[in-house]
Design a protein around this motif. Structure first.
Motif, PDB file in Angstrom:
ATOM      1  N   THR A   1       0.834  -1.196   0.000  1.00  0.00           N
ATOM      2  CA  THR A   1       0.000   0.000   0.000  1.00  0.00           C
ATOM      3  C   THR A   1       0.877   1.256   0.000  1.00  0.00           C
TER       4      THR A   1
ATOM      5  N   ASN B   1       2.327   1.659  -3.412  1.00  0.00           N
ATOM      6  CA  ASN B   1       1.278   2.122  -4.311  1.00  0.00           C
ATOM      7  C   ASN B   1       1.065   3.636  -4.152  1.00  0.00           C
TER       8      ASN B   1
ATOM      9  N   GLN C   1       1.899   6.709  -6.737  1.00  0.00           N
ATOM     10  CA  GLN C   1       0.847   7.654  -7.149  1.00  0.00           C
ATOM     11  C   GLN C   1       1.324   9.090  -6.919  1.00  0.00           C
TER      12      GLN C   1
ATOM     13  N   MET D   1      -3.309   6.173 -10.415  1.00  0.00           N
ATOM     14  CA  MET D   1      -3.841   4.938  -9.845  1.00  0.00           C
ATOM     15  C   MET D   1      -3.284   3.726 -10.591  1.00  0.00           C
TER      16      MET D   1
ATOM     17  N   THR E   1      -0.921   0.972  -8.910  1.00  0.00           N
ATOM     18  CA  THR E   1      -1.419  -0.406  -8.914  1.00  0.00           C
ATOM     19  C   THR E   1      -0.366  -1.372  -9.446  1.00  0.00           C
TER      20      THR E   1
ATOM     21  N   LEU F   1       1.336  -4.218  -7.240  1.00  0.00           N
ATOM     22  CA  LEU F   1       1.061  -5.577  -7.694  1.00  0.00           C
ATOM     23  C   LEU F   1       2.336  -6.407  -7.804  1.00  0.00           C
TER      24      LEU F   1
ATOM     25  N   THR G   1      -9.060  -4.654  -7.447  1.00  0.00           N
ATOM     26  CA  THR G   1      -8.639  -3.338  -7.919  1.00  0.00           C
ATOM     27  C   THR G   1      -9.847  -2.426  -8.098  1.00  0.00           C
TER      28      THR G   1
ATOM     29  N   TRP H   1     -10.010   1.152  -6.474  1.00  0.00           N
ATOM     30  CA  TRP H   1     -10.209   2.337  -7.298  1.00  0.00           C
ATOM     31  C   TRP H   1     -11.539   3.016  -6.982  1.00  0.00           C
TER      32      TRP H   1
ATOM     33  N   LEU I   1      -7.704  -0.482  -0.594  1.00  0.00           N
ATOM     34  CA  LEU I   1      -6.649  -1.494  -0.652  1.00  0.00           C
ATOM     35  C   LEU I   1      -6.761  -2.472   0.517  1.00  0.00           C
TER      36      LEU I   1
END
Length: 129
Positions: free
Chosen positions: A14, A17, A21, A38, A42, A46, A83, A87, A111
């Motif tokens: 997280t 991520n 971003q 995003m 992601t 991932l 996802t 999102w 998340l």
């Protein structure tokens, strides 16, 4: 012990991520910047989460690069549903609140929910052997 590791990896992923971003917003702030950010976040989360989950949660050793590719594909496929959860929360918080940090709060909530669901999907469909 697995729950603790999974939680730690979810927090780390997280953070990666959100960091990606944030960096994406620094680089690009034009048309659809939120969606670009995003997507970038992601992908970064991932890849990290797959490597950690494969090795330390499900203890999977790929038989070949083809096997690893297949697992990553299935892992990614299971991530599509989660996802959308992530999102949805991020976009919803961005639209609902005028605060710049709201989208990140939505991302963290989405998340968190998504990773819980994803564990069970991965256990049942990806790393079942």
């Amino acid at each position: 012990m697995i729950a603790l590791r999974y939680t730690l990896f979810a927090v780390l992923s997280t953070a990666v991520n959100i960091a990606f971003q944030y960096i994406s917003f620094l680089i690009y702030s034009g048309f659809l910047a939120l969606y670009v950010a995003m997507f970038v976040g992601t992908v970064a989360g991932l890849v990290l989460k797959y490597v950690l989950d494969k090795k330390y949660i499900f203890f999977h050793t790929p038989k070949s690069k083809k096997d690893d590719g297949k697992k990553f594909f299935l892992y990614s496929l299971m991530g599509i549903f989660t996802t959308f959860i992530f999102w949805g929360f991020e976009i919803g918080f961005d639209l609902a609140f005028e605060d710049e940090g709201a989208k990140y709060l939505g991302a963290v909530i989405g998340l968190s929910i998504g990773y819980i669901v994803k564990y069970y999907l991965d256990k049942r469909f990806v790393f079942k052997d």
